[in-house]
Design a protein around this motif. Structure first.
Motif, PDB file in Angstrom:
ATOM      1  N   ALA A  89      15.071  46.078  36.738  1.00 22.88           N
ATOM      2  CA  ALA A  89      14.552  46.829  35.588  1.00 22.88           C
ATOM      3  C   ALA A  89      14.030  48.161  36.109  1.00 22.88           C
ATOM      4  O   ALA A  89      13.775  48.318  37.303  1.00 22.88           O
ATOM      5  CB  ALA A  89      13.418  46.050  34.907  1.00 22.88           C
ATOM      6  N   MET A  90      13.863  49.121  35.211  1.00 24.35           N
ATOM      7  CA  MET A  90      13.283  50.413  35.604  1.00 24.35           C
ATOM      8  C   MET A  90      11.789  50.228  35.841  1.00 24.35           C
ATOM      9  O   MET A  90      11.121  49.490  35.117  1.00 24.35           O
ATOM     10  CB  MET A  90      13.491  51.464  34.515  1.00 24.35           C
ATOM     11  N   TYR A  91      11.293  50.892  36.871  1.00 24.79           N
ATOM     12  CA  TYR A  91       9.860  50.852  37.159  1.00 24.79           C
ATOM     13  C   TYR A  91       9.442  52.176  37.783  1.00 24.79           C
ATOM     14  O   TYR A  91      10.264  52.875  38.386  1.00 24.79           O
ATOM     15  CB  TYR A  91       9.500  49.678  38.078  1.00 24.79           C
ATOM     16  N   MET A  92       8.173  52.527  37.599  1.00 30.59           N
ATOM     17  CA  MET A  92       7.656  53.736  38.215  1.00 30.59           C
ATOM     18  C   MET A  92       7.417  53.424  39.684  1.00 30.59           C
ATOM     19  O   MET A  92       6.563  52.608  40.026  1.00 30.59           O
ATOM     20  CB  MET A  92       6.354  54.184  37.533  1.00 30.59           C
ATOM     21  N   ALA A  93       8.181  54.082  40.538  1.00 32.43           N
ATOM     22  CA  ALA A  93       8.104  53.805  41.973  1.00 32.43           C
ATOM     23  C   ALA A  93       7.082  54.678  42.689  1.00 32.43           C
ATOM     24  O   ALA A  93       6.557  54.285  43.734  1.00 32.43           O
ATOM     25  CB  ALA A  93       9.475  54.008  42.610  1.00 32.43           C
ATOM     26  N   TYR A  94       6.802  55.842  42.121  1.00 34.78           N
ATOM     27  CA  TYR A  94       5.909  56.772  42.799  1.00 34.78           C
ATOM     28  C   TYR A  94       5.239  57.675  41.774  1.00 34.78           C
ATOM     29  O   TYR A  94       5.874  58.115  40.817  1.00 34.78           O
ATOM     30  CB  TYR A  94       6.699  57.627  43.798  1.00 34.78           C
ATOM     31  N   ALA A  95       3.962  57.934  41.969  1.00 30.65           N
ATOM     32  CA  ALA A  95       3.233  58.891  41.133  1.00 30.65           C
ATOM     33  C   ALA A  95       2.197  59.598  41.994  1.00 30.65           C
ATOM     34  O   ALA A  95       1.572  58.980  42.855  1.00 30.65           O
ATOM     35  CB  ALA A  95       2.552  58.187  39.967  1.00 30.65           C
ATOM     36  N   ASP A  96       2.049  60.878  41.748  1.00 26.03           N
ATOM     37  CA  ASP A  96       1.085  61.680  42.487  1.00 26.03           C
ATOM     38  C   ASP A  96       0.449  62.672  41.516  1.00 26.03           C
ATOM     39  O   ASP A  96       1.156  63.437  40.861  1.00 26.03           O
ATOM     40  CB  ASP A  96       1.784  62.421  43.630  1.00 26.03           C
ATOM     41  N   ILE A  97      -0.862  62.620  41.411  1.00 30.37           N
ATOM     42  CA  ILE A  97      -1.612  63.531  40.548  1.00 30.37           C
ATOM     43  C   ILE A  97      -2.607  64.273  41.440  1.00 30.37           C
ATOM     44  O   ILE A  97      -3.359  63.644  42.187  1.00 30.37           O
ATOM     45  CB  ILE A  97      -2.387  62.761  39.456  1.00 30.37           C
ATOM     46  N   VAL A  98      -2.593  65.603  41.361  1.00 30.97           N
ATOM     47  CA  VAL A  98      -3.527  66.416  42.135  1.00 30.97           C
ATOM     48  C   VAL A  98      -4.353  67.240  41.161  1.00 30.97           C
ATOM     49  O   VAL A  98      -3.813  67.839  40.232  1.00 30.97           O
ATOM     50  CB  VAL A  98      -2.796  67.345  43.133  1.00 30.97           C
ATOM     51  N   VAL A  99      -5.665  67.268  41.372  1.00 30.97           N
ATOM     52  CA  VAL A  99      -6.579  68.037  40.538  1.00 30.97           C
ATOM     53  C   VAL A  99      -7.157  69.169  41.378  1.00 30.97           C
ATOM     54  O   VAL A  99      -7.558  68.952  42.526  1.00 30.97           O
ATOM     55  CB  VAL A  99      -7.714  67.149  39.981  1.00 30.97           C
ATOM     56  N   TYR A 100      -7.179  70.348  40.784  1.00 33.57           N
ATOM     57  CA  TYR A 100      -7.713  71.543  41.443  1.00 33.57           C
ATOM     58  C   TYR A 100      -8.889  72.085  40.646  1.00 33.57           C
ATOM     59  O   TYR A 100      -8.847  72.114  39.413  1.00 33.57           O
ATOM     60  CB  TYR A 100      -6.634  72.634  41.515  1.00 33.57           C
ATOM     61  N   LYS A 101      -9.929  72.486  41.353  1.00 35.27           N
ATOM     62  CA  LYS A 101     -11.050  73.208  40.737  1.00 35.27           C
ATOM     63  C   LYS A 101     -11.028  74.599  41.334  1.00 35.27           C
ATOM     64  O   LYS A 101     -11.107  74.750  42.560  1.00 35.27           O
ATOM     65  CB  LYS A 101     -12.382  72.510  41.011  1.00 35.27           C
ATOM     66  N   ASN A 102     -10.895  75.585  40.444  1.00 32.73           N
ATOM     67  CA  ASN A 102     -10.792  76.978  40.899  1.00 32.73           C
ATOM     68  C   ASN A 102      -9.693  77.137  41.950  1.00 32.73           C
ATOM     69  O   ASN A 102      -9.890  77.773  42.987  1.00 32.73           O
ATOM     70  CB  ASN A 102     -12.143  77.488  41.392  1.00 32.73           C
ATOM     71  N   LYS A 122       5.447  45.634  41.544  1.00 31.67           N
ATOM     72  CA  LYS A 122       5.944  46.979  41.249  1.00 31.67           C
ATOM     73  C   LYS A 122       6.381  47.121  39.795  1.00 31.67           C
ATOM     74  O   LYS A 122       6.479  48.231  39.287  1.00 31.67           O
ATOM     75  CB  LYS A 122       7.100  47.341  42.181  1.00 31.67           C
ATOM     76  N   PHE A 123       6.596  46.023  39.111  1.00 29.59           N
ATOM     77  CA  PHE A 123       7.034  46.072  37.721  1.00 29.59           C
ATOM     78  C   PHE A 123       5.840  46.157  36.778  1.00 29.59           C
ATOM     79  O   PHE A 123       5.622  45.284  35.932  1.00 29.59           O
ATOM     80  CB  PHE A 123       7.905  44.855  37.379  1.00 29.59           C
ATOM     81  N   ILE A 124       5.059  47.206  36.913  1.00 34.03           N
ATOM     82  CA  ILE A 124       3.889  47.427  36.066  1.00 34.03           C
ATOM     83  C   ILE A 124       4.283  48.390  34.949  1.00 34.03           C
ATOM     84  O   ILE A 124       5.237  49.149  35.079  1.00 34.03           O
ATOM     85  CB  ILE A 124       2.705  48.013  36.875  1.00 34.03           C
ATOM     86  N   ALA A 125       3.546  48.344  33.871  1.00 32.68           N
ATOM     87  CA  ALA A 125       3.761  49.319  32.807  1.00 32.68           C
ATOM     88  C   ALA A 125       3.237  50.658  33.317  1.00 32.68           C
ATOM     89  O   ALA A 125       2.083  50.760  33.748  1.00 32.68           O
ATOM     90  CB  ALA A 125       3.026  48.890  31.550  1.00 32.68           C
ATOM     91  N   ALA A 126       4.078  51.672  33.280  1.00 32.71           N
ATOM     92  CA  ALA A 126       3.699  52.978  33.825  1.00 32.71           C
ATOM     93  C   ALA A 126       2.439  53.515  33.150  1.00 32.71           C
ATOM     94  O   ALA A 126       1.554  54.045  33.824  1.00 32.71           O
ATOM     95  CB  ALA A 126       4.853  53.965  33.678  1.00 32.71           C
ATOM     96  N   LYS A 129      -0.625  51.932  34.618  1.00 32.54           N
ATOM     97  CA  LYS A 129      -0.896  52.413  35.981  1.00 32.54           C
ATOM     98  C   LYS A 129      -1.443  53.838  35.945  1.00 32.54           C
ATOM     99  O   LYS A 129      -2.387  54.168  36.678  1.00 32.54           O
ATOM    100  CB  LYS A 129       0.375  52.340  36.839  1.00 32.54           C
ATOM    101  N   ILE A 130      -0.900  54.697  35.098  1.00 34.43           N
ATOM    102  CA  ILE A 130      -1.384  56.078  34.990  1.00 34.43           C
ATOM    103  C   ILE A 130      -2.838  56.078  34.525  1.00 34.43           C
ATOM    104  O   ILE A 130      -3.674  56.800  35.067  1.00 34.43           O
ATOM    105  CB  ILE A 130      -0.483  56.899  34.049  1.00 34.43           C
ATOM    106  N   THR A 131      -3.157  55.244  33.549  1.00 32.82           N
ATOM    107  CA  THR A 131      -4.536  55.139  33.057  1.00 32.82           C
ATOM    108  C   THR A 131      -5.463  54.684  34.178  1.00 32.82           C
ATOM    109  O   THR A 131      -6.559  55.218  34.353  1.00 32.82           O
ATOM    110  CB  THR A 131      -4.616  54.180  31.855  1.00 32.82           C
ATOM    111  N   GLU A 132      -5.033  53.707  34.955  1.00 32.24           N
ATOM    112  CA  GLU A 132      -5.832  53.225  36.092  1.00 32.24           C
ATOM    113  C   GLU A 132      -6.067  54.348  37.097  1.00 32.24           C
ATOM    114  O   GLU A 132      -7.186  54.533  37.588  1.00 32.24           O
ATOM    115  CB  GLU A 132      -5.105  52.058  36.759  1.00 32.24           C
ATOM    116  N   LEU A 133      -5.026  55.117  37.403  1.00 31.23           N
ATOM    117  CA  LEU A 133      -5.162  56.224  38.344  1.00 31.23           C
ATOM    118  C   LEU A 133      -6.149  57.271  37.822  1.00 31.23           C
ATOM    119  O   LEU A 133      -7.016  57.746  38.558  1.00 31.23           O
ATOM    120  CB  LEU A 133      -3.802  56.877  38.611  1.00 31.23           C
TER     121      LEU A 133
END
Length: 144
Positions: A89-102, A122-126, A129-133
């Motif tokens: 099945a399709m699954y989100m294999a990788y996610a990267d979020i970067v936050v910048y201040k100024n 690995k078969f989590i609802a994307a 997982k995004i909410t958890e991150l």
């Protein structure tokens, strides 16, 4: 005895190759209630939708910026990337979020299931997982 120990060692080695890694460096304090997200058209639109929703639930106002926008357009800006794979099945294999201040890195959340192999986790609802991150990346509500 030696063959039994060898079997256990091989099994542990095989399982270690099925690891899912998650690393979060939380944003310490956000003065602004507005978080600008630079759009990444190479990533499924459902990612930014889930990211915006998770930030809104924490009390942040989200402003979507066009792809290629500068990090200095807002006091708090974020970039993201994600990939999906197929394995039964399709699954989100990788996610990267970067936050910048100024325009300086202030926090980062990475989820990596690219070496998940036989790990069924690995078969989590994307969206989940995004909410958890986001919850770990922004531990406080907006304005706190």
């Amino acid at each position: 005895m030696i063959s039994r120990l060898s079997c256990i060692s091989v099994a542990l080695l095989a399982l270690s190759g099925c690891a899912i890694h998650q690393n979060i460096k939380p944003v310490e304090h956000v003065d602004s209630k507005v978080v600008c997200i630079i759009d990444n058209p190479a990533v499924r639109a459902t990612f930014i939708d889930a990211y915006q929703h998770a930030l809104s639930n924490k009390g942040y106002e989200v402003k979507k910026l066009a792809a290629g926008a500068s990090l200095v357009e807002c006091p708090v800006t974020s970039t993201y990337t994600a990939t999906w794979r197929w394995d039964l099945a399709m699954y989100m294999a990788y996610a990267d979020i970067v936050v910048y201040k100024n325009a300086k890195p202030a926090g980062k959340a990475t989820y990596d299931a690219t070496r998940g192999g036989g790990n069924m986790g690995k078969f989590i609802a994307a969206e989940k997982k995004i909410t958890e991150l986001v919850d770990q990346l922004f531990p406080n509500l907006a304005g706190s």
